[in-house]
Design an enzyme around this catalytic site. Structure first.
Site, mmCIF file in Angstrom:
data_model
loop_
_atom_site.group_PDB
_atom_site.id
_atom_site.type_symbol
_atom_site.label_atom_id
_atom_site.label_comp_id
_atom_site.label_asym_id
_atom_site.label_seq_id
_atom_site.Cartn_x
_atom_site.Cartn_y
_atom_site.Cartn_z
ATOM 1 N N SER A 1 0.801 -1.229 0.000
ATOM 2 C CA SER A 1 0.000 0.000 0.000
ATOM 3 C C SER A 1 0.830 1.273 0.000
ATOM 4 C CB SER A 1 -0.927 0.015 1.218
ATOM 5 O OG SER A 1 -0.192 0.193 2.403
ATOM 6 N N THR B 1 -2.352 3.007 3.272
ATOM 7 C CA THR B 1 -1.604 4.264 3.279
ATOM 8 C C THR B 1 -0.943 4.306 4.640
ATOM 9 O OG1 THR B 1 -3.250 5.399 1.910
ATOM 10 C CG2 THR B 1 -1.932 6.801 3.337
ATOM 11 N N THR C 1 1.627 6.945 0.266
ATOM 12 C CA THR C 1 0.760 5.873 -0.239
ATOM 13 C C THR C 1 1.050 5.548 -1.693
ATOM 14 O OG1 THR C 1 -1.568 5.192 -0.408
ATOM 15 C CG2 THR C 1 -1.067 7.424 -1.086
ATOM 16 N N ARG D 1 -4.493 9.501 -11.351
ATOM 17 C CA ARG D 1 -5.375 9.812 -10.205
ATOM 18 C C ARG D 1 -4.522 10.158 -8.988
ATOM 19 N NH1 ARG D 1 -5.978 7.452 -4.794
ATOM 20 N NH2 ARG D 1 -8.143 7.679 -4.156
ATOM 21 N N THR E 1 -6.384 7.608 6.177
ATOM 22 C CA THR E 1 -6.168 6.494 5.259
ATOM 23 C C THR E 1 -7.545 6.046 4.767
ATOM 24 O OG1 THR E 1 -6.254 4.852 7.020
ATOM 25 C CG2 THR E 1 -4.104 5.709 6.483
ATOM 26 N N GLY E 2 -7.543 5.206 3.731
ATOM 27 C CA GLY E 2 -8.824 4.728 3.192
ATOM 28 C C GLY E 2 -9.173 5.459 1.915
HETATM 29 N N1 GLY Z 1 -6.064 7.333 1.016
HETATM 30 C C1 GLY Z 1 -5.271 6.944 -0.056
HETATM 31 C C2 GLY Z 1 -5.883 7.171 -1.370
HETATM 32 O O1 GLY Z 1 -7.088 7.193 -1.505
HETATM 33 O O2 GLY Z 1 -5.156 7.316 -2.317
#
Ligand code: GLY
Length: 347
Positions: free
Chosen positions: A89, A201, A219, A229, A252-253
């Protein structure tokens, strides 16, 4: 060195004059509703409570306990995770985008100087948080992305690597083979991998012996994302925020949801207005859930961690199993421990 700092300050201040921002530094800070805080000594925390966070904290703690800065501690601690090929991650070994290319995001905030740096969609560099730190310290900008970020890293001597490990390539290939029943890719006959899209992350936050606070978020972003993105992690205020007078927070998430509520900034503002770090994190999770009209409409997950100026910790995530609460890896003079947070939606 002094001349360089003066030049930097000159650039920043002269940019502000045109905007009328030169007055900003003259007002006293107004902090409402906060309890008097008592600094407990250096501390480092990170969001990898169950996934190697202790090893990262160990490196950060060696720096903090020998009098080093929070900024150095969070960078070196994050590098441990970024260079670990087993962590899918973050950094080297992170899961790639849709096309099988690893693109990394990272941000850093130095509370002491209130300076910030970030990189987005950075390819081929194992330690994006260190590039973000150089953006902060060696440019008059905050955020570099893509090709420009890579050129900047190479200018500073970073070596290029293929960040796609065999482990990550195989996970990506399985995902691609399962993606569409109407294309010409077949998974192996006995494969049951399915369409999982793992997220992950790391946030690392620290307070040093002087009470100065720093934070990093790093991340590889949403697995199999659209190339280019950029998530919340490199967006200051979304994936990371630090205010030296209040505390720090990281997310995170699913980044898109964190961006929508300026999540980490909101956690810090909640603490500024008197909430404990725990309540501050829970409140932002509630805000996200409410924006969707309630738990029944929320299919994604986000987690926030926070620390206030006197070392109190908070952690909340939107959803998860009660018996396996969201965690924070914590290291201070009392040793390494795990802080257990709270889910808003228990499943
Ligand atoms: N929280 C990491 C992402 O959505 O890229």
């Amino acid at each position: 060195m002094k001349d360089k700092i003066s030049r930097r300050n000159f650039l920043k201040h002269s940019a502000g004059i045109g905007l009328g921002a030169s007055f900003l530094g003259k007002f006293p800070y107004i902090i409402t509703g906060r309890k008097k805080t008592y600094f407990q000594g250096p501390i480092i925390i990170n969001s990898h409570g169950r996934r190697g966070g202790a090893e990262a904290n160990k490196v950060g703690w060696e720096i903090l306990s020998s009098g080093g800065s929070a900024l150095d501690a969070v960078e070196k601690a994050t590098n441990v995770v970024e260079t670990n090929p087993e962590d899918t991650s973050v950094g080297y070994g992170g899961l790639p985008n849709y096309e099988g290319v690893v693109e990394l995001d990272a941000s850093v905030v130095d509370g002491k100087s209130y300076n910030m740096g970030a990189v987005g969609a950075l390819r081929n560099i194992k330690t994006p948080c260190s590039v973000a730190r150089l953006v902060m310290e060696r440019t008059d900008h905050i955020f570099l992305v893509g090709e420009g970020a890579l050129r900047f890293a190479k200018m500073h001597g970073f070596k290029e690597y293929n960040l796609l490990t065999e482990k990550a390539r195989k996970i990506w290939l399985r995902w691609k083979e399962h993606l569409n029943d109407n294309d010409d890719y077949f998974p192996p006959a006995d494969d049951d991998y399915g369409l999982k899209r793992p997220t992950g992350t790391i946030n690392v936050l620290a307070i040093d012996k002087n009470g100065d606070i720093a934070g990093i978020t790093s991340t590889s972003g949403l697995a199999f994302k659209v190339p280019g993105r950029v998530g919340d992690s490199p967006i200051i205020g979304a994936g990371l925020y630090v205010d030296n007078n209040v505390g720090a927070a990281g997310a995170t998430g699913r980044g898109e949801e964190v961006i929508k509520v300026c999540g980490s900034f909101l956690v810090v503002e909640n603490m500024r207005n008197g909430m404990s770090p725990q309540k501050a994190c829970e409140d932002v999770c509630h805000r996200i859930i409410n924006n969707y009209g309630g738990p029944q409409n929320v299919k994604f997950n986000d987690k926030f961690i926070a620390i206030n100026k006197n070392g109190e910790i908070g952690c909340a995530a939107i959803r998860g199993r009660k018996e396996r609460p969201p965690t924070v890896a914590v290291r201070d003079a009392n040793g390494e421990r795990t802080y257990k947070g709270k889910y808003i939606i228990e499943v």
